[in-house]
Design an enzyme around this catalytic site. Structure first.
Site, short mmCIF file in Angstrom:
data_model
loop_
_atom_site.label_atom_id
_atom_site.label_comp_id
_atom_site.label_asym_id
_atom_site.label_seq_id
_atom_site.Cartn_x
_atom_site.Cartn_y
_atom_site.Cartn_z
N PHE A 52 -108.54 93.69 49.33
CA PHE A 52 -108.84 92.79 50.44
C PHE A 52 -108.10 93.27 51.68
O PHE A 52 -106.94 93.68 51.61
CB PHE A 52 -108.42 91.35 50.11
CG PHE A 52 -109.34 90.68 49.13
CD1 PHE A 52 -110.49 90.05 49.56
CD2 PHE A 52 -109.06 90.70 47.77
CE1 PHE A 52 -111.35 89.44 48.65
CE2 PHE A 52 -109.90 90.09 46.85
CZ PHE A 52 -111.06 89.47 47.29
N GLU A 53 -108.78 93.18 52.82
CA GLU A 53 -108.27 93.74 54.07
C GLU A 53 -106.88 93.23 54.44
O GLU A 53 -106.08 93.96 55.01
CB GLU A 53 -109.26 93.42 55.20
CG GLU A 53 -108.94 94.09 56.51
CD GLU A 53 -110.00 93.80 57.56
OE1 GLU A 53 -109.71 93.98 58.75
OE2 GLU A 53 -111.12 93.38 57.18
N VAL A 54 -106.59 91.96 54.12
CA VAL A 54 -105.29 91.42 54.53
C VAL A 54 -104.17 91.75 53.55
O VAL A 54 -103.02 91.39 53.81
CB VAL A 54 -105.37 89.89 54.72
CG1 VAL A 54 -106.31 89.55 55.85
CG2 VAL A 54 -105.76 89.18 53.45
N GLY A 55 -104.48 92.41 52.40
CA GLY A 55 -103.37 92.92 51.61
C GLY A 55 -103.42 92.79 50.11
O GLY A 55 -102.58 93.37 49.42
#
Length: 259
Positions: A52-55
């Site tokens: 996921f892009e946020v981590g």
């Protein structure tokens, strides 16, 4: 399964879930992409590495997150980092697949999610790139998910937010992007498209139940390559059971219409 036993959103998710090989890495956002990889993880490719892009890295999704910051995105994950580390994974060539959508898509898989009309005085302004440009530029394969319509699938794209094959063969490399990367599949409510290896143009690969080649042509604003077209396999009972009961029991995604 008969067409009346499922809706078009469920069909798109089920079709997308069958694409992946076990062990690949996939970057996803919310909505259809997230539902598709969750179904793939539970049913087809247990060793898929979801990012996921946020981590969140490699979670075991109990159900579909409602946002990329949802706690489900780090459920039993092997690591939780921040956005720069995710972008570094892209730059290092560690992301096999990414999922994207868009307001306009052309025959080379270029995507517009910025404006309709003139950039400075647009008719409609959208949210813009986010990380879409980065992911499509550096992930090895891009999967595009979008409803089929002649307004969306157009040869007159107003703005290239996210590069596909740009103007055709070798244009990605000339622009400084990684070689052997680019759009891979386009999944709509009517069909699955791929891209011709030589011309890099979009080609029709399979038609969903209930639709015809004429339906696809009428809802595409450019000439598709049409040869050796197959029939898409409908959702199975097992796919729908897992999707409805485990992944999206609140019908956050599967309750929408594919517009």
């Amino acid at each position: 399964m008969k067409k009346n036993d499922y809706n078009e959103m469920e069909l798109m998710i089920c079709v997308a879930s069958r694409i992946f090989e076990d062990g690949v890495s996939v970057s996803v956002g919310t909505g259809v992409p997230c539902a598709a990889v969750a179904l793939a993880q539970k049913l087809y490719v247990p060793n898929i590495l979801i990012v996921f892009e946020v981590g969140g890295i490699a979670p075991l999704l109990p159900s579909m997150p409602i946002s990329v910051g949802d706690s489900n995105t780090i459920h039993k994950a092997i690591q939780t980092v921040s956005m720069p580390e995710i972008m570094e994974m892209l730059q290092k060539g560690l992301i096999d697949y990414c999922f994207l959508g868009g307001a306009q898509i052309d025959m080379y898989g270029n995507i517009n999610s910025t404006v309709i009309g003139n950039h400075d005085k647009p008719t409609v302004r959208f949210t813009g790139s986010g990380g879409a440009h980065d992911f499509a530029s550096m992930a090895w394969k891009t999967i595009i998910v979008a409803p089929q319509s002649i307004r969306r699938f157009t040869n007159k794209i107003d703005y290239i937010t996210t590069p596909g094959y740009l103007s055709g063969p070798s244009s990605r490399e000339k622009a400084g992007l990684f070689s052997n990367t680019g759009p891979y599949k386009v999944i709509t409510n009517m069909a699955v498209m791929g891209f011709d290896e030589k011309t890099k143009r979009m080609k029709l690969e399979s038609i969903h139940p209930g639709y015809t080649i004429d339906d696809i042509v009428r809802n595409t604003g450019f000439e598709l390559i049409i040869e050796n077209v197959k029939q898409t396999e409908p959702p199975t009972e097992q796919e729908l059971k897992i999707l409805r009961e485990e992944i999206d029991p609140l019908r956050i995604v599967i309750g929408r219409e594919a517009k």
